[in-house]
Scaffold this motif. Structure first.
Motif, PDB file in Angstrom:
ATOM      1  N   ALA A  64      10.376  46.130 -48.527  1.00 33.32           N
ATOM      2  CA  ALA A  64       9.968  46.556 -49.862  1.00 33.32           C
ATOM      3  C   ALA A  64      10.686  45.670 -50.874  1.00 33.32           C
ATOM      4  N   ARG A  65      10.142  45.596 -52.077  1.00 27.09           N
ATOM      5  CA  ARG A  65      10.681  44.720 -53.120  1.00 27.09           C
ATOM      6  C   ARG A  65      10.826  45.503 -54.414  1.00 27.09           C
ATOM      7  N   ALA A  66      11.877  45.210 -55.182  1.00 31.33           N
ATOM      8  CA  ALA A  66      12.077  45.839 -56.490  1.00 31.33           C
ATOM      9  C   ALA A  66      12.791  44.861 -57.405  1.00 31.33           C
ATOM     10  N   SER A  67      12.705  45.106 -58.704  1.00 29.11           N
ATOM     11  CA  SER A  67      13.379  44.202 -59.641  1.00 29.11           C
ATOM     12  C   SER A  67      13.880  44.954 -60.860  1.00 29.11           C
ATOM     13  N   ILE A  68      14.885  44.351 -61.496  1.00 27.04           N
ATOM     14  CA  ILE A  68      15.505  44.879 -62.713  1.00 27.04           C
ATOM     15  C   ILE A  68      15.675  43.710 -63.678  1.00 27.04           C
ATOM     16  N   LEU A  69      15.469  43.954 -64.948  1.00 21.87           N
ATOM     17  CA  LEU A  69      15.640  42.917 -65.960  1.00 21.87           C
ATOM     18  C   LEU A  69      17.085  42.899 -66.442  1.00 21.87           C
ATOM     19  N   LYS A  70      17.701  41.723 -66.416  1.00 24.14           N
ATOM     20  CA  LYS A  70      19.084  41.569 -66.882  1.00 24.14           C
ATOM     21  C   LYS A  70      19.159  41.877 -68.374  1.00 24.14           C
ATOM     22  N   ASP A  71      20.125  42.692 -68.760  1.00 24.11           N
ATOM     23  CA  ASP A  71      20.337  43.068 -70.154  1.00 24.11           C
ATOM     24  C   ASP A  71      21.799  42.824 -70.493  1.00 24.11           C
ATOM     25  N   GLY A  72      22.059  41.824 -71.337  1.00 24.39           N
ATOM     26  CA  GLY A  72      23.429  41.498 -71.716  1.00 24.39           C
ATOM     27  C   GLY A  72      23.945  42.294 -72.888  1.00 24.39           C
ATOM     28  N   GLY A  73      23.178  43.305 -73.358  1.00 25.77           N
ATOM     29  CA  GLY A  73      23.621  44.067 -74.517  1.00 25.77           C
ATOM     30  C   GLY A  73      23.721  43.170 -75.739  1.00 25.77           C
ATOM     31  N   ASP A  74      24.729  43.410 -76.574  1.00 27.43           N
ATOM     32  CA  ASP A  74      24.905  42.600 -77.778  1.00 27.43           C
ATOM     33  C   ASP A  74      25.788  41.379 -77.532  1.00 27.43           C
ATOM     34  N   GLY A  81      17.477  38.897 -69.965  1.00 28.62           N
ATOM     35  CA  GLY A  81      16.035  38.989 -69.799  1.00 28.62           C
ATOM     36  C   GLY A  81      15.515  38.479 -68.473  1.00 28.62           C
ATOM     37  N   LEU A  82      16.368  37.859 -67.650  1.00 21.37           N
ATOM     38  CA  LEU A  82      15.899  37.380 -66.349  1.00 21.37           C
ATOM     39  C   LEU A  82      15.533  38.552 -65.439  1.00 21.37           C
ATOM     40  N   GLU A  83      14.514  38.344 -64.630  1.00 23.52           N
ATOM     41  CA  GLU A  83      14.146  39.345 -63.634  1.00 23.52           C
ATOM     42  C   GLU A  83      14.947  39.080 -62.358  1.00 23.52           C
ATOM     43  N   ILE A  84      15.744  40.053 -61.959  1.00 22.55           N
ATOM     44  CA  ILE A  84      16.548  39.972 -60.743  1.00 22.55           C
ATOM     45  C   ILE A  84      15.866  40.828 -59.681  1.00 22.55           C
ATOM     46  N   GLN A  85      15.426  40.206 -58.607  1.00 20.54           N
ATOM     47  CA  GLN A  85      14.656  40.894 -57.572  1.00 20.54           C
ATOM     48  C   GLN A  85      15.478  41.078 -56.299  1.00 20.54           C
ATOM     49  N   ALA A  86      15.124  42.101 -55.545  1.00 15.87           N
ATOM     50  CA  ALA A  86      15.716  42.307 -54.221  1.00 15.87           C
ATOM     51  C   ALA A  86      14.616  42.671 -53.236  1.00 15.87           C
ATOM     52  N   ILE A  87      14.695  42.074 -52.063  1.00 14.80           N
ATOM     53  CA  ILE A  87      13.805  42.415 -50.950  1.00 14.80           C
ATOM     54  C   ILE A  87      14.666  43.087 -49.885  1.00 14.80           C
ATOM     55  N   ALA A  88      14.250  44.265 -49.445  1.00 18.61           N
ATOM     56  CA  ALA A  88      14.956  44.977 -48.375  1.00 18.61           C
ATOM     57  C   ALA A  88      14.092  44.956 -47.119  1.00 18.61           C
ATOM     58  N   ARG A  89      14.660  44.446 -46.018  1.00 19.11           N
ATOM     59  CA  ARG A  89      13.940  44.377 -44.749  1.00 19.11           C
ATOM     60  C   ARG A  89      14.676  45.208 -43.707  1.00 19.11           C
ATOM     61  N   TYR A  90      13.947  46.144 -43.095  1.00 19.46           N
ATOM     62  CA  TYR A  90      14.527  46.986 -42.044  1.00 19.46           C
ATOM     63  C   TYR A  90      14.597  46.190 -40.744  1.00 19.46           C
TER      64      TYR A  90
END
Length: 373
Positions: A64-74, A81-90
């Protein structure tokens, strides 16, 4: 970023390491059969927890794959704003969690970093965060976790990675998981109460350290009380002045040699965009100490002061590192016009002290703190 913003409302963000850990946990949840949520909670290195929004996810089996957008705050940087993705393989019901970088995550090609040549540029603390986040979903299973950053290779060209020998993408970084705004005004607002607290506790001797690594070394290895350790970021001179103004008499500068060696050269704002003469200072003093020309040329091949320092230790040149610590103390005392007595302890990234002066040891022993060396 608007410079006239209310300094008391600076917004915190989260590191690429937190994004990778969060994305890995979401991918594992999807792999387990959970539905996609709007946010995910992950453990942080200091035993706290962080909730971050999920960008997207795709469920499936055996991956399965998921992603989160990097947020540096102020305190947004080039990775904001970069998309950081992770793939999990059983892989199997029992076994290890194998974590590596994929597309857009750099590969280490030179010695002297916290990682070995050939490894993915996922630093030790983020790697541990990823592991712990995954184990909250799959406590015993064998899994492969691949971290990807689709725009990482292009973004990395605007970072120090190429110079450091990290090629093909960005590094997954972070020591606390949280990005705290460190503009100068925000810093002044947030850090001075810590100095005031040190004074209120009656401390006439304090430790000034650049950041989280030094704080951990000071409190865990040297057993310095937490209220006597101040994280100064890059503002060495400013904190020396403010400490003297508050009646503090003695200061220990403690931190990575790559930061504190700048003080040895009379630099009191240590951000690399203000002054980045680390290698020049180190090699100049190595030459003055009699290190031969062939060795000096060999040392220039290392991309970091970490690597050069480790090599100098192998060559039996620790006396040079002690001298650099002494120089930092002398320059700091002169900067404070003699109002402070200063000692210096320089470390590697793993917290190992490699250079210190007699004043630092004397101050540590006078306070009844530990001397772990």
């Amino acid at each position: 970023m608007a410079r006239d913003k209310d300094r008391h409302t600076w917004r915190e963000g989260y590191t690429t390491g937190s994004c990778a850990a969060g994305a890995a946990k979401v991918a594992c949840l999807l792999l387990r059969g959970d539905s996609l949520a709007k946010q995910v909670e992950i453990p942080l290195p200091n035993s706290a927890r962080l909730t971050i929004p999920i960008h997207r996810g795709e469920s499936g089996y055996p991956e399965a794959r998921a992603s989160i957008l990097k947020d540096g705050g102020d305190d947004a940087d080039i990775t904001h704003g970069l998309e950081i993705q992770a793939i999990a393989r059983y892989i199997s019901p029992q076994g290890e969690v194998h974590i590596r970088g994929g597309q857009g995550v750099g590969t280490v090609t030179k010695k002297g970093l916290a990682l070995s040549v050939g490894e993915s540029a996922i630093n030790p603390v983020p790697k541990k965060m990823i592991f712990e986040a995954v184990r909250e979903v799959f406590p015993t299973e064998a899994l492969e976790i691949i971290i990807e950053v689709p725009d990482g290779e292009k973004t990395a060209l605007r970072t120090l990675n190429p110079r450091l020998g990290v090629i093909g993408g960005i590094s997954i970084l972070g020591t606390s998981g949280i990005v705290r705004p460190m503009s100068e005004e925000a810093f002044k607002t947030s850090i001075l109460p810590e100095l005031d607290q040190a004074v209120a506790y009656g401390h006439k001797t304090i430790v000034l350290t650049p950041g989280h690594y030094g704080y951990r070394v000071a409190t865990e290895s040297f057993k310095v009380p937490t209220e006597a350790v101040i994280q100064m970021s890059n503002f060495v001179g400013y904190l020396l002045e403010e400490a003297a103004y508050r009646g503090i008499k003695q200061v220990i500068l403690l931190g990575h040699i790559g930061k504190l060696i700048k003080v040895s050269g009379g630099i009191f704002h240590t951000h690399n965009r203000v002054a980045d003469a680390r290698m020049e200072i180190l090699l100049a003093h190595a030459a003055l100490a009699g290190v031969n020309q062939d060795t000096l040329k060999h040392l220039t091949e290392f991309p970091t002061t970490e690597g050069v320092t480790s090599e100098l230790l192998l060559l039996g040149e620790q006396k040079l590192l002690h001298h650099l610590a002494h120089l930092a103390s002398e320059r700091a005392q002169a900067f404070a016009f003699g109002d402070l007595s200063v000692g210096t302890i320089m470390t590697l990234l793993n917290g190992q002290p490699v250079g210190w002066d007699l004043k630092a040891r004397q101050l540590v022993e006078e306070q009844g703190w530990a001397w772990p060396i």
